[in-house]
Design an enzyme around this catalytic site. Structure first.
Site, PDB file in Angstrom:
ATOM      1  N   LYS A 112      46.457  35.214  55.458  1.00 19.05           N
ATOM      2  CA  LYS A 112      46.011  36.103  55.467  1.00 19.05           C
ATOM      3  C   LYS A 112      45.657  35.565  57.047  1.00 19.05           C
ATOM      4  O   LYS A 112      46.510  35.813  58.159  1.00 19.05           O
ATOM      5  CB  LYS A 112      44.392  36.686  55.123  1.00 19.05           C
ATOM      6  CG  LYS A 112      44.982  37.810  53.843  1.00 19.05           C
ATOM      7  CD  LYS A 112      43.945  38.002  53.454  1.00 19.05           C
ATOM      8  CE  LYS A 112      42.487  37.084  53.234  1.00 19.05           C
ATOM      9  NZ  LYS A 112      42.712  36.360  51.791  1.00 19.05           N
ATOM     10  N   THR A 113      45.168  34.393  56.893  1.00 21.50           N
ATOM     11  CA  THR A 113      45.079  33.311  58.853  1.00 21.50           C
ATOM     12  C   THR A 113      46.144  33.141  58.811  1.00 21.50           C
ATOM     13  O   THR A 113      46.306  33.631  59.993  1.00 21.50           O
ATOM     14  CB  THR A 113      44.090  33.034  57.296  1.00 21.50           C
ATOM     15  OG1 THR A 113      42.656  32.939  57.527  1.00 21.50           O
ATOM     16  CG2 THR A 113      43.844  31.493  59.714  1.00 21.50           C
ATOM     17  N   ASP A 153      35.654  35.526  57.511  1.00 14.04           N
ATOM     18  CA  ASP A 153      35.961  34.443  56.254  1.00 14.04           C
ATOM     19  C   ASP A 153      34.501  33.920  56.228  1.00 14.04           C
ATOM     20  O   ASP A 153      34.279  33.428  57.060  1.00 14.04           O
ATOM     21  CB  ASP A 153      36.787  34.159  55.764  1.00 14.04           C
ATOM     22  CG  ASP A 153      37.696  33.620  54.497  1.00 14.04           C
ATOM     23  OD1 ASP A 153      36.541  33.133  53.976  1.00 14.04           O
ATOM     24  OD2 ASP A 153      39.175  33.455  54.593  1.00 14.04           O
ATOM     25  N   THR A 171      45.879  23.204  55.703  1.00 11.54           N
ATOM     26  CA  THR A 171      44.342  24.559  55.256  1.00 11.54           C
ATOM     27  C   THR A 171      43.777  23.917  53.739  1.00 11.54           C
ATOM     28  O   THR A 171      42.958  23.453  54.188  1.00 11.54           O
ATOM     29  CB  THR A 171      45.151  25.753  55.570  1.00 11.54           C
ATOM     30  OG1 THR A 171      45.431  25.790  57.320  1.00 11.54           O
ATOM     31  CG2 THR A 171      43.560  26.473  55.968  1.00 11.54           C
TER      32      THR A 171
END
Length: 588
Positions: A24-25, A48, A506
């Protein structure tokens, strides 16, 4: 821009939502860059609690609008739930300091100390971005990384009679304290809900991977959001392996066929949505150069793309399980970002321990987990269940209604029932079930697959609050003979925390952040597990070879900096479903 359906004539508000770990990010950031490069003025917002938007851009953003100088027209903001909660508490408590007795003020602060206040406060900030304000007036598009859940929006639909209920002294249930400050914002909240439901202003992008569990989860999200009026939805399937990579590589063939089979069998409700496919990229999605390529079909080829990558003999999962088994019993908790494979690894560890004749209770607090499907069968010494939020919440609701609600009038009981439908009720109920289960770990192995990171931390917050409350009410002699759930989590002889991640920038950063949070709570993670590693396999696909090489730096960071001990689990041709395959996985 029109090539991708979700970017065709984009409205002002775009929301990216979906199960953790689906990208999503990255997609939100890439979309923001694409729109800004097209001359639009864009604000990128993360809601988030474990936001990594700043990490993706390689800069610090935080809880203020920050200009991304490298992308003209783009600014970003990370809503900080804890800072929002403190500001929310101050807004409610400060006016009564010095007016009401200190004991009353302290009681109000206690009521506002829970996770529900944090959720309401973060939503308070979020809604300000959906209504006309000086903060957002300069932007053509506002892009949200992580949309509010149906549970959060449900808070806005609570009845408007809370003030009278509170004034009459009837309310002392889970959400009434936080909701005392909600009434003042009702006009703003209504405007926010109207904006969310307006298809001309808002588009929801449901992000998924070609995985059965992920697609089922996004189908549930689709139905939940549709039920509350958010209908302008698009589906993006992220990270698909291109067929061109299957020419010389058996692993690539297996992955491609598995993904295509999963897409063909996706829930019918999702097939009705406009859909885009985003191919898997050979690089980590960090930095502007990588993000600008995410939405492109053509990639810049790697000069060394023709070489074969040979499997590297890393420490395997079997070594960790051997060490765990020596204790004979204890609590084993797997934590980490959503989508990294905690459910599968929890099941693999549990079946390995059970095969040795050790009694094991395998459970999950993740509402999206599918342990029974992963196991696909029973075995001796292994009990399997899940903390079902719906079952536990209903049990808790009935208990509260039979006690606190027994002496209320019809209006009071109706309001109490409404309050018990709030997200806070579920948190309390799940925590009580969690506490029951971990007490078993003194006589058997309890292997727990936890919910994704943000939810896990909320659960630990609840555990810590319970611990503080117990200690406050006990004398020193009693404390010496009592163990709270938090004390058990802090005791390395009773609890082993396994942090699960992928060998990507990430997820590793997020796991390291989780480790820092746990350490602040006095909990020391026991080991790290890197799942689905390509570097631990032999591959010939140019794309997979490049991804394998990219993993090495992250694995080195884990082994040298973050982990006391670690294991690397290779990416497999077949999904590890069923006891036999899980045993094979745990013995690698």
């Amino acid at each position: 821009m029109a090539k991708l359906k979700f970017l065709n004539k984009p409205p002002r508000f775009l929301f990216f939502t979906g199960k953790g770990g689906v990208g999503k990010t990255s997609l939100a950031c890439a979309t923001a860059i694409t729109l800004a490069d097209a001359g639009r003025r864009v604000l990128l917002v993360s809601t988030d609690p474990a936001s990594n938007v700043g990490q993706v851009f390689g800069m610090t953003i935080g809880n203020k609008v920050t200009v991304i100088n490298a992308v003209p027209g783009l600014a970003a903001l990370e809503i900080d739930p804890q800072a929002a909660a403190q500001a929310y508490r101050d807004r409610i408590v400060n006016p009564v300091r010095g007016v009401l007795p200190d004991t009353v003020v302290k009681g109000i602060e206690e009521q506002l100390s829970g996770a529900c206040t944090t959720e309401i406060a973060a939503f308070d900030e979020f809604t300000a971005l959906l209504v006309d304000s000086s903060l957002t007036a300069d932007y053509d598009h506002i892009i949200f990384d992580t949309a509010p859940t149906g549970h959060t929006i449900r808070l806005l639909q609570l009845p408007g009679a809370w003030s009278d209920f509170l004034e009459e002294g009837k309310g002392n249930a889970s959400c009434l304290g936080p909701l005392a400050g909600l009434e003042k914002q009702r006009v703003q909240y209504k405007a926010a809900v109207d904006a969310l439901a307006d298809s001309k202003r808002t588009r929801l992008i449901l992000v998924a991977r070609a995985q059965q569990a992920t697609l089922r989860e996004v189908a549930r999200t689709q139905e939940e959001l549709t039920a509350i009026g958010l209908t302008n939805q698009f589906l993006v399937i992220n990270g698909l392996l291109p067929q061109s990579e299957t020419v010389r590589d058996n692993l690539a063939v297996a992955i491609f066929q598995r993904e295509q089979k999963t897409l063909a069998a996706m829930p019918a409700i999702l097939k009705l949505l406009p859909r885009d496919h985003i191919t898997l990229k050979p690089f980590n999605l960090v930095g502007l150069a990588a993000l600008r390529q995410l939405l492109m079909d053509q990639l810049i080829a790697d000069e060394d793309s023709g070489a074969t990558h040979r499997a590297i003999p890393f420490p395997g999962l079997s070594g960790l399980v051997d060490e765990i088994a020596k204790d004979g019993c204890g609590l084993i908790m797997l934590m980490g970002k959503g989508g990294v494979g905690k459910t599968t690894l929890a099941a693999a560890i549990a079946v390995n321990l059970a095969e040795r004749g050790l009694p094991v209770h395998l459970t999950t607090s993740d509402p999206a987990a599918h342990l029974s499907e992963t196991l696909s069968g029973a075995m001796d010494n292994l009990a399997v269940d899940r903390i079902d939020p719906h079952v536990e919440t209903e049990r808790y609701r009935q208990r509260v209604l039979q006690t606190k609600g027994a002496h209320l009038d019809a209006q009071g009981r109706a309001l109490l029932e409404e309050d018990l439908r709030s997200p806070c009720t579920e948190e309390i109920a799940v925590f009580q079930a969690f506490s029951r289960i971990i007490r078993e770990a003194g006589r058997k192995f309890v292997v727990m697959d936890t919910a994704p990171t943000g939810h896990t931390l909320l659960l630990l917050d609840a555990t810590g609050a319970y611990h503080r409350e117990v200690v406050k009410q006990m004398d020193s002699h009693s404390i010496a003979h009592y163990t709270t759930p938090m004390m058990q989590l802090q005791n390395p002889k009773q609890t082993k925390i396994l942090l699960v991640t992928l060998a990507e920038t990430t997820p590793v950063l997020e796991a390291a952040s989780l480790q820092d949070d746990l350490r602040r709570a006095g909990i020391e993670p026991w080991a790290w597990i890197v799942n689905n590693s390509i570097a631990a396999t032999t591959v010939q696909s140019p794309l997979l070879c490049q991804r394998a090489r990219n993993e090495l730096a992250d694995i080195e960071t884990i082994s040298n900096i973050h982990a006391q001990r670690y294991a690397i689990v290779p990416l497999l041709k077949e999904e590890p479903v069923g006891v036999e395959r899980l045993l094979e996985l745990s013995k690698k």
